[in-house]
Design a protein around this motif. Structure first.
Motif, short mmCIF file in Angstrom:
data_model
loop_
_atom_site.label_atom_id
_atom_site.label_comp_id
_atom_site.label_asym_id
_atom_site.label_seq_id
_atom_site.Cartn_x
_atom_site.Cartn_y
_atom_site.Cartn_z
N ALA A 5 0.97 -1.48 0.03
CA ALA A 5 0.30 -0.38 0.18
C ALA A 5 1.25 1.41 0.00
O ALA A 5 2.31 1.15 1.34
N ILE A 6 0.49 2.37 -0.82
CA ILE A 6 1.31 3.06 -1.13
C ILE A 6 0.69 4.69 -0.43
O ILE A 6 -0.47 4.44 -1.33
N ILE A 7 0.54 5.39 0.54
CA ILE A 7 0.12 6.17 0.78
C ILE A 7 1.00 7.50 0.47
O ILE A 7 1.93 7.60 1.38
N GLU A 83 4.92 5.02 3.50
CA GLU A 83 3.68 6.46 4.28
C GLU A 83 5.27 7.33 3.06
O GLU A 83 6.13 7.06 3.89
N SER A 84 4.67 7.70 1.81
CA SER A 84 5.16 9.28 1.06
C SER A 84 4.50 10.26 1.25
O SER A 84 4.48 11.44 0.27
N LEU A 109 5.26 -1.13 8.06
CA LEU A 109 5.05 0.06 8.34
C LEU A 109 5.94 1.19 8.25
O LEU A 109 6.74 1.18 8.42
N GLY A 110 6.91 1.28 6.51
CA GLY A 110 7.57 2.57 6.34
C GLY A 110 7.73 3.63 5.71
O GLY A 110 6.60 3.88 5.14
N SER A 111 8.14 4.68 6.18
CA SER A 111 8.11 5.98 6.32
C SER A 111 9.63 6.68 5.37
O SER A 111 10.73 5.92 5.50
N SER A 112 8.97 7.07 4.20
CA SER A 112 9.90 8.17 3.22
C SER A 112 10.78 8.97 4.09
O SER A 112 11.62 9.87 3.16
N ILE A 131 6.56 0.88 12.74
CA ILE A 131 7.07 1.39 12.45
C ILE A 131 8.46 1.54 11.59
O ILE A 131 9.25 1.43 12.98
N VAL A 132 9.22 1.91 10.84
CA VAL A 132 10.51 2.05 10.76
C VAL A 132 10.57 3.38 9.50
O VAL A 132 9.69 3.37 8.64
N VAL A 133 11.96 3.75 9.84
CA VAL A 133 11.57 4.49 8.31
C VAL A 133 13.18 3.73 6.96
O VAL A 133 13.98 3.19 7.68
N THR A 134 12.20 3.88 5.62
CA THR A 134 12.94 3.77 5.04
C THR A 134 12.77 4.96 3.75
O THR A 134 12.27 5.04 3.58
#
Length: 490
Positions: A5-7, A83-84, A109-112, A131-134
């Motif tokens: 899923a691309i947010i 999440e972007s 759940l990766g954050s850009s 949640i991790v930062v990617t």
């Protein structure tokens, strides 16, 4: 494969969508922007043109792309959520609270985010360990680096699974060992950017001159060796200690203004923007993206030949793709030896084109030579065998060019063993794009001793496999064009 899923479907979100989609994942997009479909469609167009060209094997079948009107619908059942959304902490936290109400607790759940630390993002989350930062780099569908930043609240298995998935996408997950603002790479970029602004503001250099200094000089070195190895080499035989002794004192000299920030005024913005427009304003952004992508593909493909830096990452991804696609590795794995054997699937990359916009002549030989190498591997003449002192040398080749192969065209190599007796291996290759026959090649190879560089009998396993294939395929009609000489009428 799985469901992603691309947010947020901007430049970065669209790049993530392309990276997942073209590696076989189904992709669901949530973005309230009414232009999201168009924007992601354009990013996908560029990705479909360039990403397959990084691989020397075929990518998996493209996944399914869907757009959703609600965040809850987009994330339901997703294995990975990227999440972007814009860089506002309160917005990101609100998004996490909503999506964690609807997503699978086991999803990653990766954050850009390029600036926030993962601990800040996890602050108000129901399940912070999810949640991790990617943090990727643009274009996400081509650049391998992704900074993976966890915290102590992330279970080790979540971090390990994140690394596995990112690696499976052909990326290079760099595990950042400590939380820090802007992670690692952007801190370097910010330092260079700050100094560049001073150089323009002080009239020392224009934007174009600064770009030339990077792309004609250290940018090329950094692309293949990074910072510290570059300076280690610069130290000569004495290595890094000599370099540090020679240039270390310069750290105390006022060469740069990295600790100072130029006042961000309208005059500075106009100066930078004006010079940038003069430098490249004659091109549209889409044109610049295609030039960028073509250059990146060509540079990384050159590094593949050396199995170095980003090229090594791409080679490892090719090996995974080949294994997952079930490509034949040994004669015993051939389902029907009485039929031609598929010895390669790939797409035509940008560096295989000539001035006419189609595949240049020597790349046909490249593709057919790869097919011969694969057949050698299948019959048992692999690296281990070659290391014992035996191999095949090509004695004669005849290629017929029948139809065009253009950028991005999928091509498949099909190979027959016409003869496999004694020291000789006689192969017939056909190159197809779908149902179109593009070219044929007739190859005669001779087994040699690498010690004497003279013809020699092959090993028993190779001889048996060649005989099995040639006997099984003997009942096939003679290929059209076999035994032709140059210029012979059809």
């Amino acid at each position: 494969m799985g469901v992603a899923a691309i947010i947020g479907g901007g430049v970065i979100g669209g790049g993530w969508a392309a990276r997942f989609l073209l590696n076989g994942w189904d992709v669901r997009v949530f973005d309230p922007d009414p232009e999201a479909r168009r924007k992601i469609g354009e990013v996908l167009g560029n990705a479909r043109r360039s990403l397959p060209g990084l691989s020397d094997v075929a990518l998996p079948p493209e996944g399914a792309l869907s757009f959703h009107d609600s965040l809850s619908a987009a994330v339901q059942g997703a294995d990975w959520i990227q999440e972007s959304v814009p860089e506002r902490l309160e917005l990101k936290r609100k998004v996490y609270q909503t999506l964690q109400e609807h997503c699978d607790p086991g999803a990653i759940l990766g954050s850009s985010t390029s600036g926030f630390k993962p601990g800040e993002l996890q602050g108000c989350a129901t399940r912070p360990g999810q949640i991790v930062v990617t943090h990727p780099f643009n274009p996400v569908y081509l650049m391998p680096l992704v900074e993976l930043v966890p915290t102590d609240r992330n279970p080790p298995e979540v971090v390990a699974r994140a690394r596995e998935i990112l690696t499976g996408l052909g990326m290079f997950p760099l595990l950042v060992r400590k939380e820090i603002d802007a992670h690692i790479a952007d801190r370097f970029l910010e330092a260079v950017w700050r100094e560049a602004l001073w150089l323009v503001k002080d009239g020392v250099a224009t934007t174009e001159e600064i770009d030339e200094a990077i792309r004609m000089g250290f940018g090329i070195r950094w692309a293949q060796m990074g910072l510290f190895d570059t300076y280690r080499v610069a130290g000569g035989e004495a290595g890094m200690k000599h370099f540090m002794a020679q240039f270390g004192p310069a750290l105390e000299w006022p060469w740069t203004r990295l600790t100072d920030v130029p006042e961000f005024t309208e005059d500075l913005v106009d100066l930078i923007a004006g010079q940038s427009d003069a430098q490249s304003g004659h091109m549209s952004i889409r044109e610049m993206e295609r030039i960028r992508d073509d250059n990146l593909v060509s540079m990384m493909r050159a590094l593949k030949a050396q199995d170095w830096a980003s090229g090594a990452v791409l080679n490892a991804h090719d090996a995974r793709l080949s294994a997952e696609a079930g490509m034949v590795r040994r004669a015993a794995d051939i389902a029907d030896p009485a039929q031609p054997v598929v010895t390669g699937r790939r797409t035509v990359p940008v560096d295989w084109l000539d001035y006419n916009g189609h595949m240049t002549e020597f790349r046909y030989l490249h593709a057919f030579a790869d097919a011969s190498d694969r057949m050698m591997e299948i019959i048992g003449c692999d690296r281990d065998y070659i290391a014992t002192g035996g191999s095949y040398f090509t004695a004669e080749t005849h290629i017929r060019h029948i139809d065009e192969a253009r950028l991005g065209a999928p091509i498949e190599m099909r190979t027959r063993v016409l003869k496999g007796e004694g020291k000789k291996m006689h192969l017939w290759h056909e190159m197809y794009s779908g149902d179109r026959l593009l070219a044929t090649a007739e190859h005669v190879l001779i087994h040699v001793s690498l010690a004497t560089r003279r013809p020699s009998p092959p090993g028993d396993e190779i001889a048996a496999n060649l005989k099995m294939l040639s006997d099984a395929q003997a009942g096939l009609p003679a290929p059209d064009g076999v035994g032709r000489y140059v210029g012979q009428p059809r």
